[in-house]
Motif scaffolding. Structure first.
Motif, short mmCIF file in Angstrom:
data_model
loop_
_atom_site.label_atom_id
_atom_site.label_comp_id
_atom_site.label_asym_id
_atom_site.label_seq_id
_atom_site.Cartn_x
_atom_site.Cartn_y
_atom_site.Cartn_z
N MET A 141 0.84 -1.18 0.00
CA MET A 141 0.00 0.00 0.00
C MET A 141 0.89 1.25 0.00
O MET A 141 1.84 1.32 0.77
N PRO A 142 0.57 2.22 -0.83
CA PRO A 142 1.36 3.45 -0.86
C PRO A 142 1.14 4.28 0.41
O PRO A 142 0.10 4.19 1.05
N THR A 143 2.13 5.08 0.70
CA THR A 143 2.07 5.98 1.84
C THR A 143 2.39 7.39 1.38
O THR A 143 3.32 7.59 0.60
N ILE A 144 1.62 8.34 1.86
CA ILE A 144 1.91 9.75 1.62
C ILE A 144 2.52 10.30 2.89
O ILE A 144 1.94 10.16 3.97
N VAL A 145 3.69 10.91 2.77
CA VAL A 145 4.39 11.48 3.92
C VAL A 145 4.25 13.00 3.88
O VAL A 145 4.52 13.63 2.86
N VAL A 146 3.82 13.56 5.01
CA VAL A 146 3.66 15.00 5.16
C VAL A 146 4.65 15.47 6.23
O VAL A 146 4.64 14.95 7.35
N ASP A 147 5.51 16.42 5.87
CA ASP A 147 6.46 17.00 6.83
C ASP A 147 6.02 18.42 7.16
O ASP A 147 5.76 19.23 6.26
N VAL A 148 5.94 18.72 8.45
CA VAL A 148 5.52 20.02 8.95
C VAL A 148 6.62 20.55 9.88
O VAL A 148 7.12 19.80 10.73
N MET A 149 6.99 21.81 9.70
CA MET A 149 8.02 22.43 10.54
C MET A 149 7.51 23.75 11.10
O MET A 149 6.66 24.41 10.49
N PRO A 150 8.06 24.16 12.25
CA PRO A 150 7.71 25.49 12.76
C PRO A 150 8.17 26.55 11.76
O PRO A 150 9.16 26.36 11.06
N LYS A 151 7.45 27.64 11.67
CA LYS A 151 7.86 28.73 10.79
C LYS A 151 9.27 29.19 11.18
O LYS A 151 9.63 29.20 12.36
N ALA A 152 10.05 29.54 10.19
CA ALA A 152 11.47 29.89 10.40
C ALA A 152 11.64 31.06 11.38
O ALA A 152 12.61 31.11 12.14
N GLU A 153 10.69 32.00 11.37
CA GLU A 153 10.84 33.18 12.23
C GLU A 153 10.45 32.93 13.69
O GLU A 153 10.65 33.80 14.54
N LEU A 154 9.93 31.76 14.00
CA LEU A 154 9.54 31.45 15.37
C LEU A 154 10.63 30.68 16.10
O LEU A 154 11.38 29.91 15.49
N LEU A 155 10.69 30.87 17.39
CA LEU A 155 11.63 30.11 18.21
C LEU A 155 11.20 28.65 18.26
O LEU A 155 10.01 28.34 18.22
N ASP A 156 12.16 27.76 18.36
CA ASP A 156 11.90 26.33 18.47
C ASP A 156 12.56 25.85 19.77
O ASP A 156 13.71 25.45 19.78
N PRO A 157 11.83 25.92 20.90
CA PRO A 157 12.43 25.58 22.19
C PRO A 157 12.95 24.14 22.24
O PRO A 157 13.99 23.88 22.83
N GLN A 158 12.25 23.20 21.63
CA GLN A 158 12.71 21.81 21.63
C GLN A 158 14.02 21.70 20.85
O GLN A 158 14.96 21.02 21.28
N GLY A 159 14.07 22.34 19.71
CA GLY A 159 15.29 22.31 18.91
C GLY A 159 16.45 22.94 19.64
O GLY A 159 17.59 22.45 19.60
N VAL A 184 3.81 23.62 6.01
CA VAL A 184 3.88 22.29 5.42
C VAL A 184 5.07 22.32 4.47
O VAL A 184 5.11 23.10 3.52
N ILE A 185 6.07 21.52 4.76
CA ILE A 185 7.31 21.51 3.98
C ILE A 185 7.17 20.62 2.75
O ILE A 185 7.63 20.98 1.67
N SER A 186 6.58 19.46 2.91
CA SER A 186 6.44 18.56 1.78
C SER A 186 5.28 17.61 1.96
O SER A 186 4.92 17.26 3.07
N VAL A 187 4.74 17.20 0.82
CA VAL A 187 3.71 16.16 0.75
C VAL A 187 4.15 15.28 -0.41
O VAL A 187 4.14 15.70 -1.55
N GLU A 188 4.60 14.06 -0.09
CA GLU A 188 5.14 13.19 -1.14
C GLU A 188 4.74 11.75 -0.93
O GLU A 188 4.48 11.32 0.18
N VAL A 189 4.71 11.04 -2.03
CA VAL A 189 4.38 9.61 -2.02
C VAL A 189 5.65 8.81 -1.87
O VAL A 189 6.63 9.06 -2.57
N VAL A 190 5.65 7.87 -0.94
CA VAL A 190 6.77 6.94 -0.78
C VAL A 190 6.23 5.52 -0.96
O VAL A 190 5.03 5.30 -0.89
N ALA A 191 7.13 4.61 -1.20
CA ALA A 191 6.72 3.21 -1.46
C ALA A 191 5.75 2.77 -0.47
O ALA A 191 4.80 2.54 -0.18
#
Length: 82
Positions: free
Chosen positions: A1-19, A75-82
């Motif tokens: 079955m195909p999988t769609i992968v969605v990558d989401v990141m905090p906006k560049a101008e915002l602080l990322d406390p976890q990072g 949303v950084i990317s929405v792509e199909v993977v195997a």
């Protein structure tokens, strides 16, 4: 079955406390090769059947409207993977 992968990141101008915390931890562990770390989210959407343009567009819409908070995330990317 195909999988769609969605990558989401905090906006560049915002602080990322976890990072920032991970960056500090790496430094304390003697890993100095990385100047910063940003932490995001990855979603894997399993698809029954084939992924056509309509399914991919539905995934993009879900990514924009449900999986991410457009005020603080991109949303950084929405792509199909195997």
């Amino acid at each position: 079955m195909p999988t769609i992968v969605v990558d989401v990141m905090p906006k560049a101008e915002l602080l990322d406390p976890q990072g920032k915390a991970v960056t500090g931890a790496l430094s304390r562990l003697g890993v100095d090769a990385f100047s910063s770390v940003r932490i995001g989210k990855r979603f894997e959407l399993t698809v029954e059947g084939e992924v056509d343009d309509q399914v991919l567009e539905a995934a993009r819409k879900v990514a924009d409207e449900i999986l991410s908070n457009s005020v603080i995330e991109d949303v950084i990317s929405v792509e199909v993977v195997a």
